[in-house]
Design an enzyme around this catalytic site. Structure first.
Site, PDB file in Angstrom:
ATOM      1  CD  GLU A 137      -0.979  -5.716   5.249  1.00 53.51           C
ATOM      2  OE1 GLU A 137      -1.387  -4.651   5.752  1.00 53.51           O
ATOM      3  OE2 GLU A 137      -1.079  -5.965   4.021  1.00 53.51           O
TER       4      GLU A 137
ATOM      5  CG  HIS B 276      -3.652  -3.200   3.097  1.00 55.01           C
ATOM      6  ND1 HIS B 276      -2.599  -2.800   3.886  1.00 55.01           N
ATOM      7  CD2 HIS B 276      -4.239  -2.071   2.654  1.00 55.01           C
ATOM      8  CE1 HIS B 276      -2.549  -1.478   3.922  1.00 55.01           C
ATOM      9  NE2 HIS B 276      -3.530  -1.010   3.176  1.00 55.01           N
TER      10      HIS B 276
ATOM     11  CB  CYS C 141      -0.991  -0.024   1.155  1.00 56.03           C
ATOM     12  SG  CYS C 141      -2.360   1.159   0.908  1.00 56.03           S
TER      13      CYS C 141
END
Length: 244
Positions: free
Chosen positions: A173, A171, A92
């Site tokens: 993660e 994202h 990001c």
């Protein structure tokens, strides 16, 4: 043999929160035998030559905004990382900053922001599935001219690879625990005031993040495996893939 070491850089948070915000990157690293060292932009960071990889996480700040107090130092540090030959994973804001450092651009999204779980168009679905992935950005990047674009959406570039560096706009993660660190920062702020306009809600995103957590983890580990192989962090993931 010592475990490979990855520095994970967070922004405007404590080192302990960096570990939470690393989300599935942290669980992937633990499974693959990669040691994570948390770092915070604007503080002293390790010698890049002593690291095997660097990951740069998201931020509420703009990667294009030179008025951000710690941004110039982080840009200078990432240039040192690149000069040292250490691979970078940008997520990001981190992807935007990596694009900028490598010769692309980071800029306000100007109405092309994406918020919530979205699908993308992947040109390498064995590495990056079409999703859905969690998107939460009001800025975007244009991939460096010399890079390989791996994915796009109708609004912006979503992933690129240059040498051993990888930048993504979404994202991968995200976990429910990481989501709560986001919600704690935006609750009652102007960001949350925009949610009705964006067609999202904190409770809706929380529920969807929980429902998608395992599928998202599996997809993220596939992406991290590809980065890890290119970075020389994990040479054989066959056995570990059986648990993914």
């Amino acid at each position: 043999m010592d475990s490979p070491t990855m520095l994970v850089i967070g922004h405007d948070v404590s080192p302990e929160t960096v570990l939470v915000q690393a989300g599935t990157l942290a669980s992937w690293a633990a499974e693959r035998g990669v040691r994570i060292v948390p770092g915070v932009a604007g503080t002293a960071l390790p010698d890049p030559a002593a690291l095997d990889a660097v990951a740069v996480l998201g931020s509420a700040q703009g990667a294009w905004d030179d008025a951000v107090p710690w941004l110039a130092d982080e840009i200078a540090y990432l240039r040192r990382v690149i000069d040292a030959g250490t691979p970078i994973l940008g997520i990001c804001f981190g992807g935007q900053l990596l694009a900028r450092v490598l010769g692309g651009t980071a800029h306000p999204a100007d109405g092309r922001h994406e918020n919530g779980w979205r699908t993308i168009d992947s040109y390498e679905p064995d590495v990056i599935v079409d999703g859905p992935w969690m998107e939460f950005h009001f800025d975007a990047f244009t991939a460096p001219p010399s890079s390989e674009v791996l994915a796009r959406s109708s609004r912006c570039d979503q992933a690129f690879r240059q040498d051993r560096h990888l930048g993504v706009q979404f994202h991968p993660e995200i976990t429910p625990a990481e989501f709560e660190t986001w919600a704690a920062r935006w609750t009652g702020t102007a960001i949350e005031d925009r949610f009705a306009e964006l067609g999202i809600s904190t409770d809706g995103l929380r529920a969807e993040t929980a429902a998608r957590a395992e599928a998202s983890r599996v997809a993220s580990w596939r992406l991290f495996d590809d980065f890890g192989r290119g970075a020389g962090l994990c040479l054989d993931t066959t056995a570990a893939r059986a648990t993914a």
